[in-house]
Design an enzyme around this catalytic site. Structure first.
Site: not given
Ligand code: ZN
Length: 242
Positions: A14, A89, A128, A163, A174
């Site tokens: 996204k 969301r 990531r 992260r 998640r």
């Protein structure tokens, strides 16, 4: 004035696609987390209020979130439309966005579902890297988008880091939250005729091309017409061996 929502689990791309879309069509961006941080750093009244909640690890209350979104919509680069990245969301947020856009004589023009398999999400998120400079926040990936200089942000030169919450168990949780809370929104936008499903599995530029096709065919009707009964790519696309 396109207001364009990107919906997808983390790892769907996204942020990357929002940046490409915003750049190509001259739209502003709204990613709540990044916008909150920018307000906090700028020391605005809203930022100070938001910081009070974020520093305690609390959720920003709906009323304050509404003020923040309203402020964003009032900024000059929002006049031509915004790309919403990671927002809404949940149903409350979707309703809030509708209300504020309606007040501004606008509405959600397109909701793009960036569809990826859970397996792909896991692979992508595990590699990531994010720029440690919060004001920059650029994203990289060990495999798919490594920084030009290892460990350094291409954009601002700060360190990039993995992260802490990109661990498999946390990622799975998640994804589950996405399925429960966010996926139901897809039906809302489908009913309204503004939902388009984009296969999020291929490489970035290929996904962007599919998005451009959708955006450019949808803009002609400005969201006012009945939806065309076609999706650009098959929904049940087999996950690529990433
Ligand atoms: Zn950076």
């Amino acid at each position: 004035m396109p207001d364009l929502i990107l919906i997808g689990p983390q790892g769907a791309g996204k942020g990357t696609q929002a940046e490409l879309i915003a750049g190509r069509y001259g739209l502003g961006r709204f990613a709540p987390g990044a916008y909150y941080r920018a307000q906090v750093e700028a020391g605005t009244d809203l930022g100070l209020q938001v910081a009070g909640y974020l520093s305690k690890g609390e959720i920003v209350p709906t009323e304050l979130a509404a003020q923040v979104l309203k402020a964003r919509l009032g900024e000059p680069d929002a006049a031509g439309g915004l790309v919403y990245d990671g927002y809404p969301r949940v149903r409350d947020q979707a309703e809030l966005l509708d209300r504020l856009l309606t007040d501004a004589g606008r509405g959600v023009t397109l909701a793009l579902h960036l569809d990826i398999s859970e397996e792909t999400a896991l692979v992508r998120l595990a590699g990531r890297l994010t720029c440690a400079n919060l004001a920059c926040g650029a994203n990289f990936h060990l495999t798919f988008l490594p920084p030009l200089v290892a460990g350094r942000c291409d954009r601002c030169g700060s360190a990039v880091e993995k992260r802490a919450d990109d661990e498999p168990d946390v990622i799975r949780r998640r994804l589950e939250i996405f399925r429960q809370e966010t996926e139901p929104l897809l039906e809302t936008y489908r009913t309204r005729g503004v939902l388009r499903v984009i296969d999020g599995e291929p490489p970035v530029q290929q996904v962007f091309l599919a998005i451009r096709n959708v955006v450019e065919s949808a803009t002609l009707g400005a969201g006012a017409r009945e939806p065309r009964k076609r999706s650009v790519v098959p929904i049940d696309f087999p996950p690529s061996a990433a």
